[in-house]
Design an enzyme around this catalytic site. Structure first.
Site, PDB file in Angstrom:
ATOM      1  N   GLN A  89      53.007   8.597 -11.370  1.00 19.66           N
ATOM      2  CA  GLN A  89      52.463   7.420 -10.660  1.00 19.66           C
ATOM      3  C   GLN A  89      51.218   7.734  -9.832  1.00 19.66           C
ATOM      4  O   GLN A  89      50.850   7.005  -8.916  1.00 19.66           O
ATOM      5  CB  GLN A  89      53.541   6.792  -9.761  1.00 19.66           C
ATOM      6  N   GLY A 117      50.627   0.290   1.100  1.00 14.65           N
ATOM      7  CA  GLY A 117      51.510  -0.119   0.003  1.00 14.65           C
ATOM      8  C   GLY A 117      52.920  -0.366   0.498  1.00 14.65           C
ATOM      9  O   GLY A 117      53.574  -1.343   0.110  1.00 14.65           O
ATOM     10  N   ARG A 140      44.809  11.252   1.836  1.00 17.65           N
ATOM     11  CA  ARG A 140      45.364  12.518   1.354  1.00 17.65           C
ATOM     12  C   ARG A 140      44.314  13.316   0.585  1.00 17.65           C
ATOM     13  O   ARG A 140      44.359  14.545   0.546  1.00 17.65           O
ATOM     14  CB  ARG A 140      46.630  12.283   0.537  1.00 17.65           C
ATOM     15  N   ASP A 145      53.043  12.538  -3.059  1.00 19.82           N
ATOM     16  CA  ASP A 145      52.009  12.671  -2.026  1.00 19.82           C
ATOM     17  C   ASP A 145      51.552  14.107  -1.849  1.00 19.82           C
ATOM     18  O   ASP A 145      50.518  14.364  -1.231  1.00 19.82           O
ATOM     19  CB  ASP A 145      52.487  12.105  -0.699  1.00 19.82           C
ATOM     20  N   LYS A 180      55.607   8.724   8.789  1.00 12.63           N
ATOM     21  CA  LYS A 180      55.099   7.364   8.493  1.00 12.63           C
ATOM     22  C   LYS A 180      56.170   6.568   7.755  1.00 12.63           C
ATOM     23  O   LYS A 180      56.432   5.403   8.087  1.00 12.63           O
ATOM     24  CB  LYS A 180      53.833   7.486   7.649  1.00 12.63           C
ATOM     25  N   SER A 221      56.824   2.498  -8.807  1.00 14.19           N
ATOM     26  CA  SER A 221      56.977   2.711  -7.365  1.00 14.19           C
ATOM     27  C   SER A 221      58.424   2.585  -6.939  1.00 14.19           C
ATOM     28  O   SER A 221      59.089   1.601  -7.258  1.00 14.19           O
ATOM     29  CB  SER A 221      56.138   1.704  -6.563  1.00 14.19           C
TER      30      SER A 221
HETATM   31  O1  LIG Z   1      58.617   4.598   0.344  1.00 10.14           O
HETATM   32  C1  LIG Z   1      57.711   5.257   0.922  1.00 10.14           C
HETATM   33  O2  LIG Z   1      57.648   5.442   2.145  1.00 10.14           O
HETATM   34  C2  LIG Z   1      56.678   5.910   0.058  1.00 10.14           C
HETATM   35  C3  LIG Z   1      56.920   6.091  -1.286  1.00 10.14           C
HETATM   36  C4  LIG Z   1      55.978   6.768  -2.201  1.00 10.14           C
HETATM   37  O3  LIG Z   1      55.375   5.815  -3.038  1.00 10.14           O
HETATM   38  P1  LIG Z   1      55.905   5.496  -4.541  1.00 10.14           P
HETATM   39  O4  LIG Z   1      57.375   5.240  -4.464  1.00 10.14           O
HETATM   40  O5  LIG Z   1      55.104   4.238  -4.889  1.00 10.14           O
HETATM   41  O6  LIG Z   1      55.584   6.691  -5.384  1.00 10.14           O
HETATM   42  C5  LIG Z   1      54.868   7.519  -1.462  1.00 10.14           C
HETATM   43  O7  LIG Z   1      53.767   7.797  -2.349  1.00 10.14           O
HETATM   44  C6  LIG Z   1      54.358   6.735  -0.280  1.00 10.14           C
HETATM   45  O8  LIG Z   1      53.404   7.507   0.428  1.00 10.14           O
HETATM   46  C7  LIG Z   1      55.438   6.364   0.707  1.00 10.14           C
HETATM   47  C1  LIG Z   2      50.656   6.214  -1.033  1.00  8.56           C
HETATM   48  C2  LIG Z   2      50.827   6.320   0.282  1.00  8.56           C
HETATM   49  O1  LIG Z   2      51.336   5.303   1.098  1.00  8.56           O
HETATM   50  P1  LIG Z   2      51.487   3.762   0.692  1.00  8.56           P
HETATM   51  O2  LIG Z   2      52.120   3.701  -0.703  1.00  8.56           O
HETATM   52  O3  LIG Z   2      52.392   3.186   1.749  1.00  8.56           O
HETATM   53  O4  LIG Z   2      50.114   3.129   0.694  1.00  8.56           O
HETATM   54  C3  LIG Z   2      50.521   7.583   1.014  1.00  8.56           C
HETATM   55  O5  LIG Z   2      50.781   7.605   2.252  1.00  8.56           O
HETATM   56  O6  LIG Z   2      50.039   8.536   0.371  1.00  8.56           O
END
Ligand SMILES: O=C(O)C1=C[C@@H](OP(=O)(O)O)[C@@H](O)[C@H](O)C1
Ligand SMILES: C=C(OP(=O)(O)O)C(=O)O
Length: 399
Positions: free
Chosen positions: A310, A83, A359, A288, A19, A152
């Site tokens: 986080q 996010g 998750r 994650d 992803k 993040s």
């Molecule tokens: O950059 C990315 O693809 C991601 C970064 C992580 O978030 P954080 O950097 O907010 O911890 C992770 O939890 C999210 O599932 C995907």
């Molecule tokens: C936090 C996750 O993704 P995102 O931050 O893109 O919502 C995730 O895939 O667990």
């Protein structure tokens, strides 16, 4: 959904595409000087949100082929619960003359955006609001920016992508989830972006080349199936490249610390279990994995402590979600500010919640397979956020 305990989980499957890499490839294709082809992209709620963001910015996309606009245009981006889509869109809107509106679903409106908004304002963008919905009016003045990445890493990744468009010097302060920044840099290199770095200070030069990019397998999604191998038998997941930098590759090291056997092939991983014992670890760089690590700890002998800074800012408050669910299964847990203390044993079947978090849904499904008695998991649809075929894959491992 009712999940009954099984005697064994054994078999093999292919990891779905990553992803995180799919998001990165799409956004770089939006910025490229020419057409790109994204091979084997992940199709899930989050990456569909990113595809819609590309269309909002003026790209012509059909899932595999991306024809970028001459210049991205301002638009309305609805990021659903993603996010990554939201943060990358907010950052790239800083390169666009005109006002872009970014919004998201209920939980995404509660998730942190402030560090990124402050950085864009420092670069001269007009941003109203510090959480979704918000508007961004660019363009930014290329220069140097410092970003607080303690909530993040996506703030850093978003600014690096912005730098690939306009040219930026980016300093990341206190980054969490650091491997995701490496994943961003690796994808930028694949799209011909030039940059220099010194630790977490980056100088990104403008210019992105249209590219044929093949998305590798997803270690984060694979972790749930590999955990089932450690807990209940033997599982092999194919399409996982050893030569990769994904954050959740660290989950394999954690499994070994629990006492599981892990075999890392050139393009697969195989795990089988044994007498698992408690661990103490910080997963701030692979957050994650927390839900599924907590499940493994619930079956490991002794008291585990698993934390990350986080965890409360994800699709749910994942500390609270796992505390509630494991307690319902009779597991002794103590909630910490940034994680859980978990007394391993034999969880009991129970009615558990997903908190609309994919998750949590996937982790609790794995927990239920070894419990004493059946479990009921409400609202499992959220698995489509990252892996719509999760339950089909899981059934394949149950013989
Ligand atoms: O950059 C990315 O693809 C991601 C970064 C992580 O978030 P954080 O950097 O907010 O911890 C992770 O939890 C999210 O599932 C995907
Ligand atoms: C936090 C996750 O993704 P995102 O931050 O893109 O919502 C995730 O895939 O667990």
């Amino acid at each position: 959904m009712i999940i009954r305990p099984v005697d064994e989980v054994r078999g093999e499957l292919d990891a779905p595409p990553s992803k995180s890499y799919t998001h990165r490839a799409y956004f770089l294709a939006l910025l490229a000087e020419g057409r790109s082809t994204i091979e084997n992209p992940l199709v899930c709620d989050d990456t569909l949100a990113t595809l819609n963001a590309l269309r909002a910015f003026g790209a012509d996309v059909d899932g595999k082929t991306v024809v970028p606009p001459e210049e991205p245009s301002p638009g309305f981006v609805y990021a659903r619960e993603s996010g990554t889509t939201a943060r990358f869109s907010i950052a790239l809107a800083g390169s666009i003359e005109g006002k872009t509106l970014i919004d998201g679903a209920r939980r995404l409106r509660e998730r942190p955006m402030e560090g990124l908004v402050k950085a864009l304002k420092d670069l001269g963008a007009e941003v109203d609001g510090f959480s979704l919905p918000l508007t961004v009016k660019g363009p930014v003045k290329p220069g140097r920016v410092s970003v607080d990445a303690s909530k993040s890493s996506q703030f850093v990744s978003g600014l690096l992508l912005l730098g690939a468009k306009v040219g930026l010097k980016v300093e990341a302060r206190n980054p969490v989830s650091k491997p995701y920044i490496e994943m961003t840099l690796r994808t930028m290199e694949a799209f011909g972006v030039e940059f220099e770095r010194d630790g977490f200070y980056f100088e990104v030069y403008p210019g992105v080349k249209g590219t044929r990019y093949k998305v590798p397998g997803d270690y984060s999604t694979a972790s749930f199936f590999l955990a089932a191998g450690a807990l209940y038998g033997k599982v092999r997941v194919n399409n996982l490249l050893r030569e990769d930098v994904q954050a959740d590759m660290a989950f394999l090291d954690a499994l070994e610390e629990f006492g599981a056997r892990v075999k890392r092939g050139r393009d697969y991983v195989e795990v089988d279990g044994g007498e698992l014992k408690a661990v103490a670890l910080d997963c701030s760089d692979f957050p994650d994995s927390f839900p599924i690590l907590a499940v493994v700890a619930a079956y490991a002998k002794g008291r585990s402590v698993i934390r990350a800074r986080q965890l409360r800012f994800k699709e749910s408050d994942r500390v609270r979600a796992m505390a509630v669910n494991l307690s319902r299964m009779g597991v002794k847990v103590r909630e910490l500010e940034d994680g859980l203390e978990i007394e391993g044993g034999r969880p009991r079947g129970a009615k558990v919640e997903t908190f609309n978090d994919h998750r949590i849904a996937m982790a609790m499904s794995i927990a239920a397979l070894g419990a004493e008695g059946p479990s009921v998991i409400e609202d499992t649809e959220s698995v489509s956020k990252s892996h719509p075929g999760f339950f089909d894959d899981l059934r394949r491992l149950l013989g």
